[in-house]
Design a protein around this motif. Structure first.
Motif, PDB file in Angstrom:
ATOM      1  N   LYS A  68       1.521 -24.382  -3.819  1.00  0.00           N
ATOM      2  CA  LYS A  68       1.795 -23.273  -2.887  1.00  0.00           C
ATOM      3  C   LYS A  68       3.230 -22.743  -3.062  1.00  0.00           C
ATOM      4  N   SER A  69       4.196 -23.665  -3.048  1.00  0.00           N
ATOM      5  CA  SER A  69       5.599 -23.205  -3.036  1.00  0.00           C
ATOM      6  C   SER A  69       6.009 -22.609  -4.378  1.00  0.00           C
ATOM      7  N   PHE A  70       5.579 -23.230  -5.493  1.00  0.00           N
ATOM      8  CA  PHE A  70       5.967 -22.671  -6.794  1.00  0.00           C
ATOM      9  C   PHE A  70       5.303 -21.315  -7.047  1.00  0.00           C
ATOM     10  N   THR A  71       4.015 -21.201  -6.729  1.00  0.00           N
ATOM     11  CA  THR A  71       3.338 -19.932  -7.042  1.00  0.00           C
ATOM     12  C   THR A  71       3.877 -18.784  -6.194  1.00  0.00           C
ATOM     13  N   SER A  72       4.209 -19.057  -4.926  1.00  0.00           N
ATOM     14  CA  SER A  72       4.757 -17.963  -4.106  1.00  0.00           C
ATOM     15  C   SER A  72       6.131 -17.556  -4.641  1.00  0.00           C
ATOM     16  N   LEU A  73       6.907 -18.540  -5.116  1.00  0.00           N
ATOM     17  CA  LEU A  73       8.222 -18.244  -5.702  1.00  0.00           C
ATOM     18  C   LEU A  73       8.053 -17.439  -6.993  1.00  0.00           C
ATOM     19  N   PHE A  74       7.113 -17.870  -7.863  1.00  0.00           N
ATOM     20  CA  PHE A  74       6.896 -17.165  -9.131  1.00  0.00           C
ATOM     21  C   PHE A  74       6.515 -15.698  -8.873  1.00  0.00           C
ATOM     22  N   ALA A  75       5.561 -15.496  -7.968  1.00  0.00           N
ATOM     23  CA  ALA A  75       5.102 -14.132  -7.692  1.00  0.00           C
ATOM     24  C   ALA A  75       6.265 -13.293  -7.157  1.00  0.00           C
ATOM     25  N   TYR A  76       7.053 -13.897  -6.276  1.00  0.00           N
ATOM     26  CA  TYR A  76       8.155 -13.160  -5.646  1.00  0.00           C
ATOM     27  C   TYR A  76       9.189 -12.709  -6.674  1.00  0.00           C
ATOM     28  N   VAL A  77       9.598 -13.625  -7.558  1.00  0.00           N
ATOM     29  CA  VAL A  77      10.660 -13.249  -8.511  1.00  0.00           C
ATOM     30  C   VAL A  77      10.188 -12.182  -9.499  1.00  0.00           C
ATOM     31  N   THR A  78       8.908 -12.210  -9.866  1.00  0.00           N
ATOM     32  CA  THR A  78       8.448 -11.187 -10.820  1.00  0.00           C
ATOM     33  C   THR A  78       8.538  -9.792 -10.192  1.00  0.00           C
ATOM     34  N   ASN A  79       8.322  -9.711  -8.888  1.00  0.00           N
ATOM     35  CA  ASN A  79       8.374  -8.416  -8.190  1.00  0.00           C
ATOM     36  C   ASN A  79       9.797  -7.957  -7.875  1.00  0.00           C
ATOM     37  N   ARG A  80      10.782  -8.821  -8.082  1.00  0.00           N
ATOM     38  CA  ARG A  80      12.173  -8.418  -7.814  1.00  0.00           C
ATOM     39  C   ARG A  80      12.817  -7.751  -9.032  1.00  0.00           C
ATOM     40  N   ILE A  81      12.091  -7.736 -10.146  1.00  0.00           N
ATOM     41  CA  ILE A  81      12.585  -7.043 -11.344  1.00  0.00           C
ATOM     42  C   ILE A  81      11.804  -5.731 -11.437  1.00  0.00           C
ATOM     43  N   PRO A  82      12.421  -4.565 -11.517  1.00  0.00           N
ATOM     44  CA  PRO A  82      13.854  -4.313 -11.701  1.00  0.00           C
ATOM     45  C   PRO A  82      14.607  -4.046 -10.393  1.00  0.00           C
ATOM     46  N   GLU A  83      14.051  -4.426  -9.242  1.00  0.00           N
ATOM     47  CA  GLU A  83      14.704  -4.075  -7.974  1.00  0.00           C
ATOM     48  C   GLU A  83      16.114  -4.658  -7.868  1.00  0.00           C
ATOM     49  N   ILE A  84      16.248  -5.985  -8.092  1.00  0.00           N
ATOM     50  CA  ILE A  84      17.568  -6.609  -7.881  1.00  0.00           C
ATOM     51  C   ILE A  84      18.332  -6.827  -9.181  1.00  0.00           C
ATOM     52  N   THR A  85      17.596  -6.882 -10.299  1.00  0.00           N
ATOM     53  CA  THR A  85      18.215  -7.032 -11.620  1.00  0.00           C
ATOM     54  C   THR A  85      17.185  -6.615 -12.660  1.00  0.00           C
ATOM     55  N   ASP A  86      17.664  -6.242 -13.847  1.00  0.00           N
ATOM     56  CA  ASP A  86      16.730  -5.877 -14.924  1.00  0.00           C
ATOM     57  C   ASP A  86      16.385  -7.082 -15.788  1.00  0.00           C
ATOM     58  N   GLU A  87      17.189  -8.144 -15.714  1.00  0.00           N
ATOM     59  CA  GLU A  87      17.019  -9.290 -16.621  1.00  0.00           C
ATOM     60  C   GLU A  87      16.551 -10.529 -15.865  1.00  0.00           C
ATOM     61  N   GLU A 127      18.578 -27.266 -10.835  1.00  0.00           N
ATOM     62  CA  GLU A 127      18.732 -27.608 -12.257  1.00  0.00           C
ATOM     63  C   GLU A 127      18.004 -26.589 -13.137  1.00  0.00           C
ATOM     64  N   HIS A 128      16.891 -26.062 -12.614  1.00  0.00           N
ATOM     65  CA  HIS A 128      16.095 -25.077 -13.367  1.00  0.00           C
ATOM     66  C   HIS A 128      15.775 -23.894 -12.466  1.00  0.00           C
ATOM     67  N   GLY A 129      15.901 -22.693 -13.027  1.00  0.00           N
ATOM     68  CA  GLY A 129      15.561 -21.487 -12.274  1.00  0.00           C
ATOM     69  C   GLY A 129      14.049 -21.281 -12.247  1.00  0.00           C
ATOM     70  N   PRO A 130      13.554 -20.327 -11.416  1.00  0.00           N
ATOM     71  CA  PRO A 130      12.111 -20.106 -11.275  1.00  0.00           C
ATOM     72  C   PRO A 130      11.385 -19.852 -12.594  1.00  0.00           C
ATOM     73  N   PHE A 131      11.984 -19.027 -13.487  1.00  0.00           N
ATOM     74  CA  PHE A 131      11.300 -18.722 -14.746  1.00  0.00           C
ATOM     75  C   PHE A 131      11.304 -19.916 -15.697  1.00  0.00           C
ATOM     76  N   GLN A 132      12.329 -20.752 -15.595  1.00  0.00           N
ATOM     77  CA  GLN A 132      12.359 -21.972 -16.419  1.00  0.00           C
ATOM     78  C   GLN A 132      11.305 -22.972 -15.939  1.00  0.00           C
ATOM     79  N   ILE A 133      11.138 -23.066 -14.610  1.00  0.00           N
ATOM     80  CA  ILE A 133      10.100 -23.964 -14.069  1.00  0.00           C
ATOM     81  C   ILE A 133       8.722 -23.466 -14.517  1.00  0.00           C
ATOM     82  N   TRP A 134       8.534 -22.161 -14.448  1.00  0.00           N
ATOM     83  CA  TRP A 134       7.258 -21.552 -14.843  1.00  0.00           C
ATOM     84  C   TRP A 134       6.977 -21.817 -16.321  1.00  0.00           C
ATOM     85  N   ASP A 135       8.013 -21.682 -17.163  1.00  0.00           N
ATOM     86  CA  ASP A 135       7.851 -22.005 -18.588  1.00  0.00           C
ATOM     87  C   ASP A 135       7.430 -23.459 -18.780  1.00  0.00           C
ATOM     88  N   ALA A 136       8.017 -24.352 -17.964  1.00  0.00           N
ATOM     89  CA  ALA A 136       7.697 -25.787 -18.088  1.00  0.00           C
ATOM     90  C   ALA A 136       6.233 -26.058 -17.738  1.00  0.00           C
TER      91      ALA A 136
END
Length: 802
Positions: free
Chosen positions: A369-388, A403-412
């Protein structure tokens, strides 16, 4: 255009944040002018002294009190108390004209636009054109603050958001205004990283910028999950702490430290100003938060929040937890989760994520629950808060200690697996994620030729992340540049003839395999290379020798083997010192016991500013046995000057070991004689440490490094020193300052550092002192109380006083 240099800064506002930022500029050698308002009325003390509002001491009371409180706070905001002399205090009425002579003005006043605008109006009257002027706001739009100011002001104005505490948290958000000159942003980006030692992230001018937008979402999301899943706050803190590479304070304890009111302020700001946010509902405060705010249960500042300390009638301390259903405090409940048990043998956090999301219990459900809501949220913040996308990860790691950001956790977990889990939770990523997979990129990040590449959304390709060339990232080169590996170390070729020996043991402890690896590294460097760096990029350099191994040998009474193991440690340290190539140690974080001894035997130390180094062996009932006791006697001897009271000098070095002193920054280690002035250096940005150490090794090799000559001229004071030490330890035990066993350890150390009971001061060899040290260490390992201390440390991680 002339090169911009920062020699002096003005900090406007001396609250916790302002004083903390002032201290951090003082840490890096910058002169600071710290200004605040004049008090409106006298306090009782001032009235009693007959002072008036015209007296300077009264006019500067607010700023001086704030700075004094900051300098006394723990952990300290300053690397060394003497650095505080770089800060000059004043007030906005009498001293504002002084901002004409600074290179950078930073506003850190209360988070109210009207107040900030009036401060800028005053500052503009005195500011010299071309001077940098920035705001440390955590959320007020930058564009509103510079309205009505001159073109020169707006060109040199932007947001520079430090995270609290400014010394320790690495995130430095830079937020351009509508008219900020690109050269200003480039300068601040470089300055933040190189001089302030920060992770500089350029953010868009959106509410809460990057770090707080994602961080507060993550916390608010957990506030709702804890209720929906009927979890306790202890459960959530267990699930969101070190197991997933987050700080020990995890979620609720972090909110207590930061202050619930601070969190609510930012959450409200997001809710009011981000009406298009698809998760707007999550930023609405749950009922229990409103009640806590009404009750002033704000955390540490009000002595109760989600947790509360209680002392029972029998003097026993207990930390109570808030039950979110009843809103009453109760004893902590410890939940057990099978999913967490499965990760216990997995040392690397990044390897745990796949296990955690596969859990069949409540913990597994929580992570999905917590990881997927975080993953979905960060994808929607681009390009709103940053382009990268990498900037989101950088911000979460540097600002929230992940230790790891949301996209790094998702990659793992795997990008496709993440999408599958999202869909099961009724969530969808932003369209660009599926476009990324369709373009042939199966991950957000890739490593090529020792550099990190990240997916670039507009270009639909993996692009090299800028700014890496000043760093050597061991994770990126380990596989391709490995020269040797055993279970304790990896030796990598850093290029230009320099090797790196990286510890890989648990907590980077130094045992047989690490010592074998160090010897192998020296062999290889002497044969085919020019120099050797001992460095790693773990959370700590090393917590010291493997005391578990020492404990097993001592319990089994294998004293010949133990003697051999101690000698092997000593010989390895001496090998570091007397090799034919330069050796550079790069300590950071905890660098204790054996790790401190190792650094003291390198030709040069390139220490991170945040290095907590010391000889702590007394805590486990022994003396430094890896050449540390010898080295402190040698360093004392080298500082003896004609006419000195040599006993006093030796005593200082003796007490450094006897009191198990640990420097709370690399700069304090110079005072203790562990780092040496004129030889060892300090770097503010840990990410630059290996590259800097390599550069120094190369420089020493190119300058024609010659192997040092073994020392036979160490002056020891014999009976004269031993007598003084023994009288001192007797007195300390008699006054109950130390225990009987402490007394015994101190006397053994005294014997070594005095050079034995020689009848007069004598010049001896290092080997003579090493033999005394090893004999003393071995004899202490036969003591029951020493074994109790080692066992207690192994079980609890805390020293035992017996």
């Amino acid at each position: 255009m002339s090169k911009r240099r920062i020699k002096k800064v003005a900090i406007i506002g001396s609250g916790i944040m302002g004083s903390g930022i002032a201290c951090h500029f003082a840490n890096i050698g910058v002169d600071v002018l710290l200004l605040d308002i004049v008090p409106k009325e006298l306090n009782d003390k001032e009235k009693a002294k007959g002072l008036t509002l015209k007296d300077k001491v009264v006019r500067n009371r607010l700023v001086n009190d704030a700075l004094t409180a900051s300098l006394k706070s723990k952990p300290s905001p300053i690397y060394h108390q003497k650095f505080a002399s770089r800060i000059t205090t004043g007030n906005l009425d009498d001293d504002i004209s002084k901002v004409a002579h600074v290179d950078w003005i930073m506003e850190v006043v209360v988070e109210r636009l009207d107040i900030k605008k009036s401060v800028f109006e005053k500052l503009e009257e005195h500011r010299t054109p071309g001077t940098l002027i920035t705001s440390n706001t955590s959320g007020i739009p930058i564009k509103f603050m510079s309205e009505g100011r001159s073109d020169d002001f707006q060109k040199h104005f932007c947001g520079t958001h430090f995270f609290n505490p400014a010394r320790y948290l690495k995130l430095f958000e830079i937020i351009p205004g509508p008219k900020t000159d690109a050269s200003v942003i480039n300068f601040l980006n470089n300055y933040g990283e190189k001089f302030l030692g920060k992770t500089a992230v350029v953010a868009k001018d959106t509410p809460a910028f990057i770090g707080n937008r994602i961080g507060i979402f993550s916390i608010m999301s957990l506030f709702h999950t804890v209720k929906d899943m009927n979890l306790t706050i202890e459960d959530v803190d267990k699930l969101t702490g070190p197991v997933i590479g987050r700080p020990k304070s995890a979620t609720f304890r972090t909110v207590d430290v930061v202050g619930l009111d601070t969190l609510v302020h930012v959450a409200n700001g997001i809710e009011e100003n981000c009406k298009k946010d698809e998760h707007l509902e999550l930023f609405k405060l749950p009922g229990f938060i409103n009640t806590m705010m009404e009750n002033k249960w704000l955390g540490s500042k009000t002595d109760q929040g989600f947790y509360k300390k209680q002392v029972s009638t029998d003097g026993k301390k207990e930390i109570l937890s808030l039950d979110l259903n009843t809103l009453e405090y109760r004893s902590a409940k410890k939940g057990k989760y099978a999913t967490l048990e499965l990760t216990k043998s997995v040392d690397k956090v990044v390897d745990r994520f796949k296990i955690l999301i596969s859990g069949k219990d409540k913990a597994g459900e929580f992570y999905r629950k917590s990881f997927t809501s975080l993953f979905a949220y960060v994808t929607n913040r681009i390009p709103e808060i940053t382009d990268e996308l990498y900037k989101i990860d950088d911000a979460m790691k540097a600002g929230f200690g992940w230790e790891h950001g949301p996209f790094q956790i998702w990659d793992a977990i795997g990008v496709e697996k993440g999408i599958e889990l999202m869909k099961a939770e009724g969530l969808e990523p932003a369209p660009w994620v599926n476009e990324m997979l369709a373009s042939g990129s199966s991950s957000f990040y890739t490593i090529k030729n020792g550099a990190t590449y990240a997916y670039d959304i507009p270009k639909k390709s993996q692009e090299k992340i800028p700014g890496q060339d000043a760093f050597i990232i061991l994770d990126n080169i380990r596989k391709s540049k490995e020269v040797f590996k055993n279970s304790g170390v990896v030796i990598e070729d850093l290029g230009d003839g320099i090797l790196n020996c990286e510890f890989q043991s648990k907590m980077n402890t130094i045992g047989g395999d690490v010592l074998a690896g160090l010897n192998k590294a020296v062999d290889l460097a002497e044969k085919d290379f020019e120099g050797l760096v001992i460095g790693n990029q773990g959370s700590n350099f090393s917590v010291g020798a493997n005391i578990g191994m020492i404990f097993m040998m001592a319990v089994e009474q294998e004293y010949d083997e133990l003697n051999g193991a101690i000698k092997y440690f000593q010989d390895t340290m001496m090998r570091m010192r007397y090799s034919s190539i330069p050796t550079i140690s790069a300590p950071h974080g905890m660098s204790l016991g054996g790790a401190c001894e190792l650094s003291m035997h390198a030709d040069k130390v390139v220490a991170a500013a945040e290095t907590y180094i010391g000889l702590v062996e007394f805590g486990v009932g022994v003396i430094p046995g890896g050449a540390g006791s010898k080295e402190m006697a040698l360093r004392a001897s080298d500082t003896f000057r004609k006419g000195d009271v040599e006993l006093n000098t030796l005593q200082e070095y003796f007490l450094t070991i006897g009191m198990a002193k640990v420097a709370t920054s690399a700069y304090e280690a110079f005072d203790m004689g562990i780092l040496q002035k004129g030889k060892d250096i300090v770097v503010t940005n840990k990410d630059r440490q290996i590259a800097t150490a390599k550069a120094h090794a190369k420089l020493m090799a190119e300058a024609g490094y010659t192997k040092p000559v073994k020392r036979k001229d160490v002056k020891v004071l014999g009976k004269q020193a031993l007598g003084m030490f023994l009288v001192g330890t007797d007195a300390m035990e008699a006054s109950n300052y130390i225990s009987e066993h402490d007394h015994k350890i101190a006397n053994k150390l005294a014997y070594v550092m005095a050079g034995g009971d020689l009848s007069e001061p004598t010049l001896v060899s290092e080997q003579y002192l090493l033999d005394l040290e090893r004999e003393a260490f071995l004899s202490l390992c036969t003591e029951r109380k020493t074994l109790e201390r080692i066992q207690h440390m192994l079980k609890t991680g805390k020293p035992l006083r017996n």
